[in-house]
Design a protein around this motif. Structure first.
Motif, PDB file in Angstrom:
ATOM      1  N   ILE A  20       1.176  -0.983   0.325  1.00 46.29           N
ATOM      2  CA  ILE A  20       0.096  -0.080  -0.067  1.00 46.29           C
ATOM      3  C   ILE A  20       0.802   1.142  -0.172  1.00 46.29           C
ATOM      4  O   ILE A  20       1.845   1.132   0.877  1.00 46.29           O
ATOM      5  N   PHE A  21       0.439   2.204  -1.074  1.00 44.85           N
ATOM      6  CA  PHE A  21       1.447   3.311  -1.216  1.00 44.85           C
ATOM      7  C   PHE A  21       0.750   4.291  -0.392  1.00 44.85           C
ATOM      8  O   PHE A  21      -0.686   4.397  -0.845  1.00 44.85           O
ATOM      9  N   PHE A  22       1.083   5.507  -0.051  1.00 44.15           N
ATOM     10  CA  PHE A  22       0.047   6.805  -0.226  1.00 44.15           C
ATOM     11  C   PHE A  22       0.790   8.035  -0.858  1.00 44.15           C
ATOM     12  O   PHE A  22       1.882   8.371  -0.232  1.00 44.15           O
ATOM     13  N   SER A  23       0.449   8.739  -1.069  1.00 43.23           N
ATOM     14  CA  SER A  23       0.389  10.453  -1.544  1.00 43.23           C
ATOM     15  C   SER A  23      -0.378  11.595  -1.168  1.00 43.23           C
ATOM     16  O   SER A  23      -1.160  11.018  -1.174  1.00 43.23           O
ATOM     17  N   PRO A  24       0.340  12.655  -1.054  1.00 40.39           N
ATOM     18  CA  PRO A  24      -0.912  13.483  -0.020  1.00 40.39           C
ATOM     19  C   PRO A  24      -1.576  14.628  -1.098  1.00 40.39           C
ATOM     20  O   PRO A  24      -1.146  14.018  -2.442  1.00 40.39           O
ATOM     21  N   GLY A  25      -2.178  15.460  -0.941  1.00 38.30           N
ATOM     22  CA  GLY A  25      -3.033  16.096  -1.886  1.00 38.30           C
ATOM     23  C   GLY A  25      -1.610  17.562  -1.111  1.00 38.30           C
ATOM     24  O   GLY A  25      -1.626  17.090  -0.125  1.00 38.30           O
ATOM     25  N   ARG A  26      -2.048  18.639  -1.685  1.00 38.07           N
ATOM     26  CA  ARG A  26      -1.345  19.719  -0.591  1.00 38.07           C
ATOM     27  C   ARG A  26      -2.038  20.912  -1.099  1.00 38.07           C
ATOM     28  O   ARG A  26      -3.051  21.158  -1.797  1.00 38.07           O
ATOM     29  N   VAL A  27      -1.688  22.386  -0.236  1.00 34.82           N
ATOM     30  CA  VAL A  27      -2.207  23.558  -0.383  1.00 34.82           C
ATOM     31  C   VAL A  27      -0.860  24.128  -0.386  1.00 34.82           C
ATOM     32  O   VAL A  27      -0.041  23.929  -0.042  1.00 34.82           O
TER      33      VAL A  27
END
Ligand code: GLA
Length: 403
Positions: A20-27
């Protein structure tokens, strides 16, 4: 459902997920619409993002499914792919297109995606899904690309496969983000520094206008084009490669070369916004949040009046913020034309801020915004399937809870 992705994977594919991999969103705190002009930007990764579960198959196909969307895709391994209508899977498919073209040896994969970034909210759900896919493929097939190469590949997906001429900020932020730090990124050289974002008694509120960003892509490309026209005009007298190489004084001396009034307005924003980022970095380093907040307001004003990428909804959020003594800065974030705004709100006032803002906004716009308090998280990575999937999910949900 949301908090049991491995089980979901099993239900769909009738086998266990392997990774399982995760990539965030951004502001983006400040520095808007200048990444594609070689400017300075200050984004940070948030704790919402895209999860990708994966297991190999022996069928020589790529299978895409998502918890968020009904559309699925099964496609054989081949030397390159094409964008398929407007489906969500174009983003990972674009990534796989460049992997398949890179000459690396790939194998069949079953994939499941889940995102908790509100879709179309301008928090970079597309960069998040591109980068998580690129990262996963790189790890799984031991392709040996550096993180920066993956970022550049993800940008290429956006520019060439999808057709939006966006800059590098989003992909860079979601890949390189660090907990509690903002990235001060020079989009010309790609040098960056992770700076402490000590908000000292304030929290970063994310306000989703809940306005669908329909015209966003065409208007975005139009702005990119206008900047190119401005640059071409200035190049008649200046030896520059991008608009952000000049300061306001130099710009004012040569502004007359730009004959189109609208194009001149766009360039005025770009040059001034780049200077604002430098001042914002100083303000942050000196713990002068008030000054930082003022620069946020100035940035919004410029995006509204000179760059014309705001709108009634985003403006309503900032208008309200200006009247609330517990808010020291607010602005639209991301591409604009709807999507999200951010505000620096006194820590213990988020609830009253949310209530009063919602009333003002609903009165003016006709429907309510969603307000979140945000935590600054890490960039792309692999999670521990056995242990951390649940806790990561919980973190994401409670750290960026709807207030
Ligand atoms: C979108 C693009 C970015 C950047 C912002 C505006 O998010 O993807 O590259 O241009 O808009 O700052």
């Amino acid at each position: 459902m949301k908090n049991n992705l491995p089980e979901d994977f099993f239900k769909i594919y009738n086998k266990e997920a392997q990774n399982i991999f995760f990539s965030p969103g951004r502001v983006n705190l400040i520095g808007e619409h200048i990444d594609y002009n070689g400017g300075l930007v200050m984004p940070c990764a948030i704790t919402l993002g895209t999860y990708m579960l994966i297991a190999p198959n022996n069928d020589n196909v790529f299978r895409f499914t998502s918890i968020n969307f009904d559309e699925t895709l099964e496609i054989p391994l081949q030397n390159g792919y094409q964008k398929d209508s407007e489906s969500w899977f174009n983003y990972p498919l674009g990534v796989i297109h460049y992997f398949s073209r890179s000459g690396k040896e790939l194998g069949g994969l079953d994939m499941l995606y889940y995102g908790d970034i509100p879709i179309g909210s301008g928090l970079s759900s597309s960069a998040s899904i591109e980068v998580v896919t690129a990262f996963a493929f790189n790890e799984l097939f031991q392709c040996g690309f550096s993180k920066l190469e993956l970022v550049l590949m993800a940008k290429k997906v956006e520019n060439e496969f999808i057709g939006v001429n966006s800059g590098i900020m989003d992909q860079f932020a979601v890949a390189f983000g660090e907990e509690n730090k903002a990235l001060m990124l020079d989009c010309d050289t790609l040098d960056y520094e992770a700076v402490d974002s000590n908000l000292d008694g304030y929290i970063l509120a994310i306000i989703n206008t809940n306005k669908p960003r329909k015209l966003a892509e065409s208007k975005y490309n139009e702005r990119v084009h206008e900047c190119q026209i401005a640059l071409k005009a200035l190049k008649q007298e200046l030896e520059i490669h991008n608009l952000c190489e000049i300061d306001t004084d130099t710009f004012n001396l040569h502004k007359d070369l730009i004959k189109d009034e609208v194009v001149a307005k766009r360039a005025t924003h770009v040059v001034a916004e780049n200077e604002r980022v430098k001042l914002a970095a100083k303000a942050l380093a000196n713990n002068n949040l008030k000054e930082f907040g003022k620069l946020m307001y100035a940035s919004h004003d410029s995006l509204k009046n000179l760059y014309e990428v705001s709108g009634a909804e985003l403006d309503a959020v900032v208008e309200y913020a200006l009247t609330d003594k517990n808010v020291i800065g607010a602005r639209m974030t991301g591409a604009g034309f709807g999507g999200c705004a951010i505000a620096l709100v006194k820590q213990d006032s988020l609830e009253s801020f949310t209530k009063a803002l919602s009333e003002y906004y609903t009165g003016k716009i006709g429907y309510a915004p969603s307000v979140y308090s945000s935590h600054i998280g890490n960039g792309v990575g692999e999670l521990n399937l056995a242990q951390s999937v649940y806790s990561s999910m919980d973190n994401a949900v409670c750290e960026l809870q709807e207030a």
